[in-house]
Scaffold this active site. Structure first.
Site, short mmCIF file in Angstrom:
data_model
loop_
_atom_site.label_atom_id
_atom_site.label_comp_id
_atom_site.label_asym_id
_atom_site.label_seq_id
_atom_site.Cartn_x
_atom_site.Cartn_y
_atom_site.Cartn_z
N LYS A 103 -7.24 -6.05 -2.56
CA LYS A 103 -8.20 -5.34 -1.72
C LYS A 103 -8.68 -4.11 -2.48
O LYS A 103 -7.88 -3.39 -3.08
CB LYS A 103 -7.54 -4.93 -0.40
CG LYS A 103 -7.14 -6.10 0.47
CD LYS A 103 -6.09 -5.72 1.49
CE LYS A 103 -6.48 -4.55 2.36
NZ LYS A 103 -5.38 -4.15 3.27
N LYS A 129 0.85 -1.19 0.00
CA LYS A 129 0.00 0.00 0.00
C LYS A 129 0.88 1.24 0.00
O LYS A 129 1.93 1.26 0.63
CB LYS A 129 -0.91 -0.01 1.23
CG LYS A 129 -1.77 1.22 1.40
CD LYS A 129 -2.88 1.03 2.40
CE LYS A 129 -2.41 0.83 3.81
NZ LYS A 129 -3.54 0.73 4.76
#
Length: 230
Positions: free
Chosen positions: A91, A35
Site C-alpha cells: 500500500k 504498519k
C-alpha cells in the site's frame, strides 16, 4: 487476490509486529496489515519486520504500507524496498490526480493506492488509478486527531468510490479512525475491506497494543447476517 465484485467485506487489522499479527490472526482478521503507528498514517515497517509478520499470518492475506512518497519516483523506491518480503499486497499513499509517469510497480505484488480523505477523493479518481496499474484503492485519514472517515466524506461519496472500484476491477478499502459502530453503515457500501487500528486498541489509542476482544468483536460484526446480506 479477492474478487473486487464480491459482496463479502473483509476485516483488515493493522499490526506493528509479529506478536500483534498473531493476535489479529487468532482474532479473525481476514487481512493482516503491517504498519508502524508511531510514524503517522502510513509509516512503513522495516523489511525484516514485514517478513516476520508474513511468517506468522498463516493462511491470512497480508499487506504492508510502504510510506507517503512525494512523487512517482520516490513511490517506486518505497515499493521496491518491501517487494521481496513475501507480503501479499503493498500500500502506498497517492494524491488524487498525481502524475504516474515513472511509477514502477513491483512485478508479482499487487499495489493498493491509498488516498487521504482530507484531499476529497471520490469515484472520479479511480479510472486514473486503474490506468496507472494499481490493483486496489482505499481511502484513509491522514490526520489521526480523533476525526473519523465519515467526518470528512459522507456515505454517498464513499459509495461512489467503492462502486467505481468495482466497475474498474479494483479491490477497495475504507479506513480512518473507524469504530466498531461504523461497521454496519460502511459495510453496506460493499468495500473489499474495512481497515482498523485505533478502534481495536485499548482506550482507542492507535499507538497502544491491540485488544484481542475488540478484534474478535469486529470480526463477529462483519460476519453478522445483516452485513453479509447488505
Amino acid at each position: 487476490m479477492p474478487d473486487p465484485s464480491s459482496s463479502r467485506v473483509r476485516l483488515l487489522v493493522s499490526v506493528r509486529d509479529a506478536a500483534e499479527a498473531a493476535l489479529a490472526r487468532d482474532g479473525g482478521a481476514d487481512l493482516i496489515d503491517g504498519k508502524d503507528p508511531e510514524r503517522g498514517a502510513l509509516g512503513a515497517l522495516p523489511a525484516e519486520t514485514v517478513r516476520a509478520i508474513v511468517a506468522v499470518s498463516g493462511d491470512r492475506l497480508t499487506s504492508a504500507v510502504a510510506g507517503e512518497p512525494r512523487d512517482a519516483a520516490e513511490a517506486s523506491d518505497c515499493l521496491a524496498a518491501l517487494a521481496g518480503t513475501g507480503v501479499g499486497y503493498l500500500k502506498i499513499a497517492w494524491a488524487p490526480g498525481r502524475d504516474a509517469t515513472g511509477l514502477l510497480l513491483p512485478a508479482g505484488t499487487p499495489v493498493i493506492a491509498v488516498l487521504f480523505a482530507e484531499d476529497g477523493p471520490d469515484g472520479a479518481d479511480v479510472p486514473g488509478l486503474a490506468e496507472a496499474g494499481f490493483s486496489g484503492a482505499m481511502i484513509d485519514t491522514r490526520g489521526k486527531d480523533g476525526r473519523r472517515l465519515t467526518d470528512h466524506l459522507d456515505l454517498p461519496r464513499l459509495a461512489g468510490f467503492t462502486a467505481a472500484c468495482r466497475a474498474h476491477g479494483l479491490l477497495s478499502g475504507l479506513a480512518g479512525s473507524l469504530r466498531l459502530d461504523d461497521i454496519p453503515d460502511l459495510a453496506t457500501l460493499r468495500p473489499g475491506y474495512l481497515g482498523f487500528r485505533g478502534g481495536l486498541c485499548a482506550a482507542a489509542d492507535r499507538t497502544g497494543r491491540l485488544d484481542p476482544a475488540r478484534i474478535a468483536e469486529a470480526a463477529r460484526r462483519l460476519a453478522a447476517p445483516r452485513v453479509a446480506a447488505a
